[in-house]
Scaffold this motif. Structure first.
Motif, PDB file in Angstrom:
ATOM      1  N   ALA A 107       0.829  -1.213   0.000  1.00  0.00           N
ATOM      2  CA  ALA A 107       0.000   0.000   0.000  1.00  0.00           C
ATOM      3  C   ALA A 107       0.858   1.257   0.000  1.00  0.00           C
ATOM      4  N   VAL A 108       1.902   1.267   0.818  1.00  0.00           N
ATOM      5  CA  VAL A 108       2.795   2.436   0.890  1.00  0.00           C
ATOM      6  C   VAL A 108       3.494   2.654  -0.445  1.00  0.00           C
ATOM      7  N   LYS A 109       3.933   1.574  -1.084  1.00  0.00           N
ATOM      8  CA  LYS A 109       4.571   1.694  -2.397  1.00  0.00           C
ATOM      9  C   LYS A 109       3.625   2.314  -3.424  1.00  0.00           C
ATOM     10  N   ARG A 110       2.331   2.111  -3.218  1.00  0.00           N
ATOM     11  CA  ARG A 110       1.327   2.642  -4.152  1.00  0.00           C
ATOM     12  C   ARG A 110       0.768   3.991  -3.704  1.00  0.00           C
ATOM     13  N   GLY A 111       1.397   4.591  -2.699  1.00  0.00           N
ATOM     14  CA  GLY A 111       1.056   5.952  -2.316  1.00  0.00           C
ATOM     15  C   GLY A 111       0.021   6.105  -1.234  1.00  0.00           C
ATOM     16  N   ALA A 112      -0.326   5.037  -0.536  1.00  0.00           N
ATOM     17  CA  ALA A 112      -1.387   5.108   0.474  1.00  0.00           C
ATOM     18  C   ALA A 112      -0.980   6.003   1.639  1.00  0.00           C
ATOM     19  N   THR A 113      -1.951   6.761   2.123  1.00  0.00           N
ATOM     20  CA  THR A 113      -1.775   7.538   3.353  1.00  0.00           C
ATOM     21  C   THR A 113      -2.591   6.947   4.497  1.00  0.00           C
ATOM     22  N   GLU A 114      -3.455   5.980   4.187  1.00  0.00           N
ATOM     23  CA  GLU A 114      -4.349   5.402   5.195  1.00  0.00           C
ATOM     24  C   GLU A 114      -4.437   3.901   5.034  1.00  0.00           C
ATOM     25  N   ILE A 115      -4.459   3.205   6.164  1.00  0.00           N
ATOM     26  CA  ILE A 115      -4.863   1.800   6.221  1.00  0.00           C
ATOM     27  C   ILE A 115      -6.163   1.743   7.005  1.00  0.00           C
ATOM     28  N   CYS A 116      -7.181   1.136   6.406  1.00  0.00           N
ATOM     29  CA  CYS A 116      -8.461   0.915   7.093  1.00  0.00           C
ATOM     30  C   CYS A 116      -8.505  -0.553   7.512  1.00  0.00           C
ATOM     31  N   LEU A 149       1.715   6.384   8.535  1.00  0.00           N
ATOM     32  CA  LEU A 149       0.386   6.001   8.058  1.00  0.00           C
ATOM     33  C   LEU A 149      -0.694   6.337   9.083  1.00  0.00           C
ATOM     34  N   HIS A 150      -1.840   6.771   8.571  1.00  0.00           N
ATOM     35  CA  HIS A 150      -3.019   6.969   9.426  1.00  0.00           C
ATOM     36  C   HIS A 150      -3.770   5.638   9.496  1.00  0.00           C
ATOM     37  N   LEU A 151      -4.037   5.172  10.712  1.00  0.00           N
ATOM     38  CA  LEU A 151      -4.812   3.952  10.892  1.00  0.00           C
ATOM     39  C   LEU A 151      -6.251   4.308  11.222  1.00  0.00           C
ATOM     40  N   HIS A 152      -7.122   3.966  10.304  1.00  0.00           N
ATOM     41  CA  HIS A 152      -8.570   4.148  10.447  1.00  0.00           C
ATOM     42  C   HIS A 152      -9.095   2.767  10.787  1.00  0.00           C
ATOM     43  N   ALA A 153      -9.350   2.514  12.086  1.00  0.00           N
ATOM     44  CA  ALA A 153      -9.477   1.111  12.476  1.00  0.00           C
ATOM     45  C   ALA A 153     -10.464   0.883  13.608  1.00  0.00           C
ATOM     46  N   PHE A 154     -11.192  -0.227  13.498  1.00  0.00           N
ATOM     47  CA  PHE A 154     -12.010  -0.829  14.545  1.00  0.00           C
ATOM     48  C   PHE A 154     -13.284  -0.020  14.833  1.00  0.00           C
ATOM     49  N   SER A 155     -14.383  -0.612  14.439  1.00  0.00           N
ATOM     50  CA  SER A 155     -15.709   0.005  14.560  1.00  0.00           C
ATOM     51  C   SER A 155     -16.184   0.022  16.012  1.00  0.00           C
TER      52      SER A 155
END
Length: 382
Positions: A107-116, A149-155
């Motif tokens: 994901a980082v290699k592809r430019g991601a700023t967020e992991i959900c 990375l920003h972690l957008h995680a856990f409902s």
């Protein structure tokens, strides 16, 4: 004809009032959702689009992110879910730490700023006898390698699950996750915030009051959340407005009480039933979302929530990119993320795909004659 004209005049009055900045009442919202005349519906779409422009401008935003559904083993049996498995079932999985790092690295290699990150509720997923330790390890595995990375995680449902198994308060769970590196909470597991619907749709899930309590706790602790609605199954227009009213009230409380965080966006999630459990699929009577009703609800959501929750996003996974493009003319200002992989909706039979290239998102926005802008999770420009 007289009755039709009277109804049109009533709708026009509601829309005119909304366009001058007033909030709709629940009764007015229900009137808009019950419209069937094409010209009246078109007027609602137009009003929502005008409000979108006045509230957030013409730019359409998107995010480069990756979805990681870390396990599909789940103790619950929601009647719309084709994703969950019991431990030992064919297709049941739990990602190990190496797989999570590999997916994040890609994901980082592809430019991601967020992991959900979201997953099933697996009561056996523990470290040293604690569920919280397992979730903290998920976070730390990513943040140690990629602190940016920003972690957008856990409902809210996952927070309640951890708290219940470990005998903790919601605040204790949220504080621990924040300290480990979680940056925001997905507003999923909301489905419809009406307990009559929830007793049929997801009887084992938290009730509406608990969902709202956990979201409010997150806001008070400085953790932003998103908000969602799973629509187009058994709920009525009245119950849809109940849901929107609860979200609006939640946001008003966060703003009026000056909580350090609040709801950042609203995402409509139309029901995909192709692979859903048979009882609900038979009751709903269709496999894919009904685009026209989804677009009407999208427009009404903008009119109802826009003064308080200004960012609205369609689901290209559920509606397809063409349906999501139409939603951008019905009140939405964001087209969502690249996702890179998506399992929960795809396993339900969605036809929108699992990954969207940045160039496709940009071209889609450009086709509407509107500018695009990459954003981060908190709607800041990248």
């Amino acid at each position: 004809m007289a009755v039709k004209n009277l109804l049109k005049n009533k709708v026009d009055t509601i829309l005119e009032r909304a366009l001058t900045g007033y909030d709709l009442s629940p009764e007015q919202g229900i009137i808009l959702l019950k419209q069937t005349e094409p010209s009246v519906i078109a007027a609602i779409h137009t009003a929502a689009d005008k409000l979108r422009f006045s509230q957030v401008g013409d730019t359409v935003t998107y995010i480069i992110n990756r979805n990681i559904n870390f396990t599909n083993i789940c103790e619950q049996h929601c009647n719309f879910c084709a994703f969950r498995r019991d431990d030992g079932d064919t297709g049941a999985y739990s990602l190990d730490w190496t797989q999570i790092v590999e997916k994040t690295t890609d994901a980082v290699k592809r430019g991601a700023t967020e992991i959900c990150m979201q997953g099933g509720l697996n009561p056996e997923a523990k470290i040293d006898g604690k569920s919280l330790n397992y979730y903290l390890k998920l976070v730390e595995t990513i943040k140690q390698e990629f602190p940016q990375l920003h972690l957008h995680a856990f409902s809210p449902q996952e927070v309640q699950f951890i708290a219940r198994l470990d005998g903790l308060s919601y605040a204790q769970v949220i504080t621990a996750l924040q300290a480990a590196g979680v940056g925001s909470m997905p507003g999923t597991a909301a489905e419809v915030l009406d307990d009559q619907v929830r007793r049929i749709l997801c009887p084992e899930k938290i009730n509406s009051a608990t969902w709202l309590e956990i979201v409010s706790t997150a806001h008070q602790l400085g953790l932003p959340t998103t908000s969602t609605m799973l629509s187009g199954h058994i709920e009525t227009p009245e119950q849809q407005i109940t849901h929107l009213e609860k979200l609006r009230s939640q946001q008003q409380t966060a703003i009026n009480k000056a909580y350090p965080a609040r709801i950042t966006e609203f995402i409509l999630l139309p029901f995909v039933g192709q692979e859903a459990p048979k009882p609900l699929r038979r009751r709903v009577g269709r496999d894919q979302p009904e685009l026209d009703s989804s677009l009407l609800l999208t427009a009404v959501a903008r009119i109802y929530l826009g003064n308080w929750i200004p960012n609205h996003q369609p689901s290209w996974v559920k509606l397809g990119i063409e349906g999501a493009t139409k939603a951008l003319n019905c009140g939405c200002n964001d087209i969502g993320g690249t996702l890179m992989e998506e399992h929960i909706t795809t396993m339900a039979g969605a036809i929108g795909g699992t990954c969207m290239e940045v160039e496709t998102l940009q071209a889609t926005i450009t086709s509407l004659g509107r500018p695009y802008q990459q954003r981060n999770t908190l709607y800041e420009k990248v």
